[in-house]
Write an enzyme that holds these catalytic residues in place. Sequence first.
Site, short mmCIF file in Angstrom:
data_model
loop_
_atom_site.label_atom_id
_atom_site.label_comp_id
_atom_site.label_asym_id
_atom_site.label_seq_id
_atom_site.Cartn_x
_atom_site.Cartn_y
_atom_site.Cartn_z
N GLY A 1 -28.69 -35.15 -51.91
CA GLY A 1 -28.88 -34.31 -50.72
C GLY A 1 -27.94 -34.70 -49.60
N GLY B 1 -27.92 -33.48 -46.46
CA GLY B 1 -28.43 -33.01 -45.17
C GLY B 1 -28.24 -34.10 -44.11
CG PHE B 2 -29.68 -33.42 -40.15
CD1 PHE B 2 -28.60 -33.29 -39.31
CD2 PHE B 2 -30.52 -32.33 -40.33
CE1 PHE B 2 -28.35 -32.09 -38.64
CE2 PHE B 2 -30.29 -31.14 -39.68
CZ PHE B 2 -29.21 -31.02 -38.82
CB VAL C 1 -30.93 -33.14 -58.73
CG1 VAL C 1 -31.90 -34.08 -59.44
CG2 VAL C 1 -29.74 -33.90 -58.19
CD GLU D 1 -35.42 -22.27 -32.69
OE1 GLU D 1 -35.22 -23.15 -31.85
OE2 GLU D 1 -35.16 -22.40 -33.90
CG ASP E 1 -37.35 -31.50 -44.27
OD1 ASP E 1 -37.54 -32.25 -43.29
OD2 ASP E 1 -36.97 -30.32 -44.16
#
Lengths: 420, 420
Positions: free
Chosen positions: A9, A11-12, A77, A168, A300
């Site tokens: 992953g 991501g952040f 994966v 949002e 997450d």
Amino acid sequence: MRPHIVIVGAGFGGIKAAQRLAKEDVDITLIDRNNFHLFQPLLYQVSTSMLSIEEIAYPTRAFFRKNKNIDFMLAHVQKLDLVNKEVITPYKKVKYDYLILSAGSVTNYFGMEQFALNTYGMKTLREAIHIRNHVLHMFERAERETDPEIRKRMLTFVCVGGGPTGVEEAGALSELIYTAMKKEYHRLDFEKDVSIILIQAEASLLPMMPPDLREETMRVLKKKRVKVMLNAIAADCTRDKLTLKDGTEIPTNTVIWAAGVQAVPFIAKSNCCEVDRAGRAIVTKTLQIPNHPEVFAIGDCAHFEQDGRPLPTVAPVSTQGSIVCSENIIALINNRPLKEFVYHDVGSMATIGCGQAVMAWGKLKMKGFWAWYIWMTVHLLRLAGTHTNITVAMKWTWNLLSGTRLGRLITNIPDTRDDR
Amino acid sequence: MRPHIVIVGAGFGGIKAAQRLAKEDVDITLIDRNNFHLFQPLLYQVSTSMLSIEEIAYPTRAFFRKNKNIDFMLAHVQKLDLVNKEVITPYKKVKYDYLILSAGSVTNYFGMEQFALNTYGMKTLREAIHIRNHVLHMFERAERETDPEIRKRMLTFVCVGGGPTGVEEAGALSELIYTAMKKEYHRLDFEKDVSIILIQAEASLLPMMPPDLREETMRVLKKKRVKVMLNAIAADCTRDKLTLKDGTEIPTNTVIWAAGVQAVPFIAKSNCCEVDRAGRAIVTKTLQIPNHPEVFAIGDCAHFEQDGRPLPTVAPVSTQGSIVCSENIIALINNRPLKEFVYHDVGSMATIGCGQAVMAWGKLKMKGFWAWYIWMTVHLLRLAGTHTNITVAMKWTWNLLSGTRLGRLITNIPDTRDDR
């Protein structure tokens, strides 16, 4: 042989962990199903034609130009084999000495197939582009539609979920429609035909916010002509209609699903560790999978309890976790004691539109223009790439002043959902 | 009743004609298969990850915010019925009093089905995005490929066509690969495995240019490691191989087809007027279809002879034509005599890479940095939208200085061609 660390992953959390570990004497394989790092918090701005994809997605390999000890692998994966220490992809099995699971989350339809089929998710870049194409296409079709019922249905946009994503998205849709689109569809009656509806299952929007900011959110959304339905539970969905639990029917061709996320499914499917109801790997205080000290999970896709509750699925949890977990891997390699993870709350914020946001951090509360200004600055500083920082700042300012939306491009042949 | 003018195609000619006619006492319907105006000359920069789609595509309706007498219609035109004065779309038949055909061109495969199936076109935004996704994906696959033959094939990129499009695409591919990509694929041997080949059927590149500029083009391309094959005719193509007429076989998974264009097919299919071999409507000196004085054709879909030759398929022909044809429609409405069209050559230019271009205008010839600078300025001035002008200028400067490419994002699930 240098230790081989596999990170799943980009991501952040994954990027930050890779950046930190790259400086050590280790080999790293970073696996992601996309070739880019996505700045998820601004995904709704792509879906509403504000930003271009280049502004929120950054090529993952570009982070690691100078790190020859990092290999990037573009792959889905499929399974984890913690016993043999392997990550299984369609191309090969990747052996690891240490593993970081930072694979993030996907949309959670809570097992309801009809929502997976008939609504638009808000988690991936492709989903955001789908929403953009679909919304723009609905206006084109509505303008030439002669049946008033069908036209109204085409111009009814429903967001399900009263968290930051739903708020949002609804606010940004309103701005797209009532500022940019309204000027250009001379034959449509926007007052009569357009509806934007936000469905929230709970008693208030943004439940993590203090009460006065929740009310401010309601007020701003109302001003933006978003109809908010509280205590409203989505029960069924077809191509033409959303049905609530109390029987209310909303004719619509556009349901945007922002009602929840779950961990990427391969963790639970691998049957290799304990997971919670959302498929998140339950981790120890040191972010490890019990009985597998060489495997860490963050962000997450991890379930970490603090103060009796699992941490929320927000970017800072992942970033902060990545720092502790990379330090702990180095500690393991050097036989040093591990560190326990403690999450430091950085507050929560949501933008309801251009120039309008709410934010809360401990006792500090803000709303309106300055909250938006801080929101903008925080997001800008975290976007990858100096060039992007400049163009995004320009675009937001430009938009605030001119109300235009340059991204209103239908790029895909409308998908089957549009052939209703 | 005000006269109703239908314009098919929102390219350079269609937009300009609509803008001019919008000021008159007429009703206009502008029909296009896309909801945006595409700045075609920069399409190759999208395909090579330089510009984002928002920078070369502009929402068509945004041109006509203040023109209530213009209706935009998103539709594929299927057929023309000049007898009943109707344009036929899947949604409805659109009646006209006057018709402007400015529908442009599509890729010409000269009837060879295997090229239509196995190569990548360079005419639409979708095609450019396909090329981008595919080229980036080839690098990802090549890095994990263990068979050296297959790896070499994946990293062989062939452009067919030695006109401006082919030259620009080959030059831009070289820059993408040898500046941006080379830094990030640590396991690939770029010297050994990568080939960029430009196939030209004629004896020189850019045949419309003076000989010294053609040689300059060859020289710059060679420096950029593009192998140019002259007098080379593509004869056959499969998923893995391009075969030339002389029997030469080039193993490759990427053939970009820039070998020619033809008019949009609906004109020839409608059997309503005389067309040339490329399907272009043959028009009179006043840009009208013979026997149908109310129907005009301009740009890539019109065959207009001047000095014994049809005009080339370049933007200025379309723009200049649109001015004369809109004036002629107003003249017809007011029973005034029509004007004959005379094309004023504005010269030709091609950019071979960042900081390098060739241009010729009558006796004036230029090459190198200043030719590129003028090329850049001319293109910038013609791009729609001030915001875009600024960001594109920034991006080009940024790229010149840093050699980065922010657009390297694989956004589509690779199409079937990639599952070879």
